[in-house]
Design an enzyme around this catalytic site. Sequence first.
Site, PDB file in Angstrom:
ATOM      1  CE  LYS A 229      26.396  -0.937  38.634  1.00  0.00           C
ATOM      2  NZ  LYS A 229      26.847  -0.613  37.256  1.00  0.00           N
ATOM      3  CD  GLU A 276      32.204   5.179  33.257  1.00  0.00           C
ATOM      4  OE1 GLU A 276      30.965   5.281  33.274  1.00  0.00           O
ATOM      5  OE2 GLU A 276      32.856   4.601  34.152  1.00  0.00           O
ATOM      6  CD  GLU A 447      34.324  -5.685  39.039  1.00  0.00           C
ATOM      7  OE1 GLU A 447      33.878  -4.571  38.712  1.00  0.00           O
ATOM      8  OE2 GLU A 447      33.622  -6.708  39.138  1.00  0.00           O
TER       9      GLU A 447
END
Length: 463
Positions: A229, A276, A447
Amino acid sequence: MIVTPSPHAWAQDIGRAASVAATRLAPGELAVLTVGLANPVNPLALWRLTAAKRTYWRSTRAAEVDTSVATLGQAALLTASGEERFDSIKEQATTLFSKLRYFTPHGEERPTLPAALFGGFAFGSNQRQGAEASEDWEQFGASTFLLPRWTVSPHSLRLVLSKEELRERAPLTAELTEVARALESPVALPRSSLSLRQTLREAPLPRGKSYPEGVEAALDIIARGSLKKVVLARALLLERETPIVPLELLARADEPDSLHFALEFAPQLFVGQSPERLLGVRGRELAADALAGSCGAESNGALLLANEKELREHALVRDWLITALSRVGEVRAAASPGIRHFRTVQHLATSVEANAREPHHLLELAKALHPTPALGGDPRAGALRLITELEGDSRGWYGGLVGWFDETGSGELWVAIRSALVDGNKARLFAGAGIVAGSAPKLELAETTAKAASALRLFGVTP
């Protein structure tokens, strides 16, 4: 409606605390004067006053409690760069905290909550400061924390003064009057965005690549098997005809379950609504957010919970946090993620908590955690190299950490996402997406557009 008390009540309390401190403070020490407020105030009103350093913090995670804090000015400033910046800030803070003495109107006594330092860390360790910095982030450096001169919460007020400043009562009286006036009236609602002329355009990646082209390049590397990733970010450039007003942006912050934050190191302002939390430390209790995998706010959340690609992306972050925190204590985390809902996106989320076997300083643990796969990638070293190759050195504090800590090492650091850097009439807004095998460039673009919309709301823009 928030009612501000007569300025004379708390101003007189500050004066009494200052009188005690003036007789007891030694040269080189700092007096922390703390008073309670009989009626709550809106800390954001403190931003009516200008100073070279201002910060604002409000967590909406516990919406029933007003946790907002505003700071003005600086009593001390800590900076550091390089790989040891977390250790350096911690060491400087230990020295600074040892010089503090606490006073209330009743004498020398420690408050329930000790003084805290506010600031943060850039995404990378080599971000420079001042004349050597890139133009975009010249005021911020690789890490900057400050002990504020003024700290205001809804029910208390704190002022930090040196022995020399305690002797000069006339300037202090004038300053108290100025702060009282700022807190007296409600914060005005922001102007309608319809009255603002502003333009919005995409900032290209290095070598003129578009964001989808950058995603394609990342997918090529992932397909070779060296990376699982990488998080690729993009930026939008907003420009107005007139200067952007910080107070206006903060009054618009409305994300639930987030930290609304702003750090103004004049003339630049870094502002955002982060969902977050990297890590919170309260004694031996640790708490972190695994937040990865997303879809639009209007999408069917059940489909997100069943999406193999999004679940795989989330598991990388969750498992990484569990492994990291298990090295210091017993970890508690749900076996499968839930969904957190925000204004423009939904996220797969897992709360990861731990009971440490022994006390740990927030910065000690943050050094090991940052950046998690949620903002860097996996494996970390290879992902960071690819980020530099594809994005250049433009992240600055985007994807870095912002927050606070006290002398016990307790505090919170949040990941600086859903954010923007403001300078005069211009702003650079940031958003990123995790790229894994199976990612589609057009979907990743969509996104990041949804994520950027959270920061755009601060500017009165509804994409």
